[in-house]
Design a protein around this motif. Structure first.
Motif, short mmCIF file in Angstrom:
data_model
loop_
_atom_site.label_atom_id
_atom_site.label_comp_id
_atom_site.label_asym_id
_atom_site.label_seq_id
_atom_site.Cartn_x
_atom_site.Cartn_y
_atom_site.Cartn_z
N GLY A 37 4.51 -3.07 1.08
CA GLY A 37 4.17 -4.29 0.37
C GLY A 37 5.24 -4.73 -0.60
N PRO A 38 5.63 -3.88 -1.56
CA PRO A 38 6.69 -4.26 -2.51
C PRO A 38 8.02 -4.55 -1.84
N ASP A 39 8.36 -3.81 -0.77
CA ASP A 39 9.64 -4.05 -0.09
C ASP A 39 9.69 -5.43 0.54
N PHE B 295 -6.13 -5.49 -10.72
CA PHE B 295 -6.72 -5.71 -9.41
C PHE B 295 -6.62 -4.43 -8.60
N HIS B 296 -7.73 -4.06 -8.00
CA HIS B 296 -7.79 -2.83 -7.22
C HIS B 296 -8.04 -3.20 -5.77
N MET B 297 -7.35 -2.53 -4.85
CA MET B 297 -7.58 -2.83 -3.44
C MET B 297 -9.05 -2.61 -3.11
N LEU B 298 -9.55 -3.43 -2.24
CA LEU B 298 -10.98 -3.39 -1.94
C LEU B 298 -11.21 -3.69 -0.48
N GLN B 299 -12.19 -3.01 0.09
CA GLN B 299 -12.62 -3.37 1.42
C GLN B 299 -13.38 -4.69 1.34
N VAL B 300 -12.85 -5.70 2.04
CA VAL B 300 -13.47 -7.02 2.04
C VAL B 300 -14.89 -6.92 2.58
N ASP B 301 -15.03 -6.18 3.65
CA ASP B 301 -16.35 -5.83 4.19
C ASP B 301 -16.18 -4.47 4.84
N ASP B 302 -17.11 -4.07 5.67
CA ASP B 302 -16.98 -2.76 6.31
C ASP B 302 -15.86 -2.72 7.33
N ALA B 303 -15.27 -3.87 7.65
CA ALA B 303 -14.28 -3.94 8.72
C ALA B 303 -12.84 -3.99 8.23
N VAL B 304 -12.59 -4.55 7.07
CA VAL B 304 -11.21 -4.79 6.64
C VAL B 304 -11.02 -4.48 5.16
N ALA B 305 -9.86 -3.89 4.84
CA ALA B 305 -9.47 -3.66 3.46
C ALA B 305 -8.13 -4.34 3.21
N VAL B 306 -7.98 -4.94 2.06
CA VAL B 306 -6.70 -5.53 1.66
C VAL B 306 -5.91 -4.45 0.92
N LEU B 307 -4.81 -4.02 1.52
CA LEU B 307 -3.99 -2.99 0.88
C LEU B 307 -2.99 -3.59 -0.09
N TYR B 308 -2.49 -4.78 0.24
CA TYR B 308 -1.49 -5.42 -0.63
C TYR B 308 -1.60 -6.92 -0.50
N GLU B 309 -1.62 -7.58 -1.63
CA GLU B 309 -1.66 -9.04 -1.66
C GLU B 309 -0.55 -9.51 -2.59
N PRO B 310 0.41 -10.28 -2.09
CA PRO B 310 1.51 -10.74 -2.95
C PRO B 310 1.02 -11.68 -4.03
N ALA B 311 1.76 -11.72 -5.13
CA ALA B 311 1.37 -12.58 -6.24
C ALA B 311 1.55 -14.06 -5.89
N GLY B 312 2.53 -14.36 -5.07
CA GLY B 312 2.80 -15.75 -4.71
C GLY B 312 2.24 -16.10 -3.34
N GLU C 106 1.81 14.58 -4.26
CA GLU C 106 1.36 13.18 -4.35
C GLU C 106 1.01 12.64 -2.97
N ARG C 107 -0.11 11.95 -2.89
CA ARG C 107 -0.52 11.25 -1.68
C ARG C 107 -0.18 9.78 -1.83
N VAL C 108 0.55 9.26 -0.86
CA VAL C 108 1.05 7.89 -0.95
C VAL C 108 0.52 7.05 0.20
N LEU C 109 -0.22 6.02 -0.10
CA LEU C 109 -0.66 5.05 0.90
C LEU C 109 0.51 4.09 1.11
N TRP C 110 1.37 4.44 2.03
CA TRP C 110 2.69 3.80 2.09
C TRP C 110 2.68 2.30 2.44
N PRO C 111 1.74 1.76 3.23
CA PRO C 111 1.78 0.31 3.42
C PRO C 111 1.61 -0.45 2.10
N ARG C 112 0.83 0.12 1.18
CA ARG C 112 0.62 -0.52 -0.12
C ARG C 112 1.75 -0.21 -1.10
N GLU C 113 2.14 1.06 -1.18
CA GLU C 113 3.10 1.48 -2.20
C GLU C 113 4.54 1.14 -1.83
N TRP C 114 4.86 1.18 -0.55
CA TRP C 114 6.25 0.97 -0.14
C TRP C 114 6.45 -0.35 0.61
#
Length: 288
Positions: A117-119, A57-74, A107-115
């Motif tokens: 979200g998992p935290d 699963f790859h993060m995707l802009q839902v539309d031109d207004a919003v992108a989902v950076l992290y979605e938990p499995a549960g 390295e470029r880190v999109l921290w809301p997704r990489e850090w």
């Protein structure tokens, strides 16, 4: 097409996936459309064969207004929404990710997704996109508010049965307030958005403002004069000027409507910071 079979995953048309499929003992098919971000594996038993699929699963802009950076499995237990700030130079199209990206070494880190979200583990993290161009921007604050309220409250059901945390940087803090104000008004009207906006407004648990010029910034007036040579500044610049009537009205509405339910937090600079041209956000003295 296999996402609906994954335990705990609730497909909502938000994901773009690349699937590597192997039919046991028959042949292998690989179809790759995007760099993998989140990998899951599922096994499908058919009448005459077993199908194993590694699903990315790859993060995707839902539309031109919003992108989902992290979605938990549960189960999603919290929504966190990031609002980027003013783009003084260049377009705004990538601001939804560039604003929240740090450079560590090479390295470029999109921290809301990489850090983040998992935290946190159970929070869905979203990033909004809007016309924040200081020069030749087209959308005014009303357009932006309507646009984002529809995507966040209606399409993504932000705040439905769970707390919402809003994070705004620079102009994004003002847009954050505009979204809250418009959602509050929609919640009192009998429209298709009413119930969704009620959920959103009643579940805002926090609002964080990073370097937001609530009372305006002198740089905005200077920028507007400079951009007049190129056809004028964008409509959003009006809300960043010192003694702006529009910004004053927006701030007043926000205070009155959320004074009893929301405790905002503001973070801002107190000392000059030396930055290079590729680090400056364009609206304050901060670095990314």
């Amino acid at each position: 097409g296999w996402s609906s079979s994954l335990t705990g995953w609730q497909p909502r048309g938000l994901c773009y996936c690349a699937v590597s499929m192997q039919l046991t003992g028959v042949y292998t098919v690989t179809q790759s459309a995007a760099p993998p971000e989140i990998q899951c594996t599922c096994t499908i038993q058919t009448a005459d064969r077993e199908l194993t699929a590694a699903v990315y699963f790859h993060m995707l802009q839902v539309d031109d207004a919003v992108a989902v950076l992290y979605e938990p499995a549960g189960k999603v237990e919290c929504d966190i929404v990031f609002f980027h700030g003013l783009q003084l130079i260049g377009g705004y199209q990538n601001a939804w990710q560039d604003t929240w990206t740090s450079t560590i070494g090479r390295e470029r880190v999109l921290w809301p997704r990489e850090w983040l979200g998992p935290d946190l583990g159970t929070a869905r993290i979203l990033s909004v996109s809007y016309d924040s161009s200081a020069c030749k921007g087209k959308m005014n604050m009303t357009n932006i508010g309507e646009y984002l309220v529809g995507s966040l409250c209606w399409q993504l059901e932000v705040g439905k049965g769970r707390p919402v945390i809003l994070v705004g940087h620079s102009l994004g803090g003002i847009v954050l307030k505009q979204v809250c104000n418009m959602a509050k008004k929609e919640a009192t009207w009998n429209t298709i958005l009413t119930e969704a906006c009620k959920d959103f407004c009643s579940n805002i648990a926090g609002a964080f403002f990073y370097a937001t010029p609530h009372a305006g910034a002198h740089m905005a007036g200077l920028a507007d004069k400079a951009f007049s040579l190129f056809g004028g500044g964008g409509p959003v610049l009006e809300y960043l000027k010192v003694l702006s009537e529009k910004a004053a009205d927006l701030n007043k509405d926000f205070r009155l409507q959320f004074k009893d339910t929301l405790q905002p937090m503001a973070v801002y600079e107190t000392k000059p910071t030396h930055v290079s041209s590729d680090q400056h956000c364009g609206a304050c003295a901060c670095t990314r």
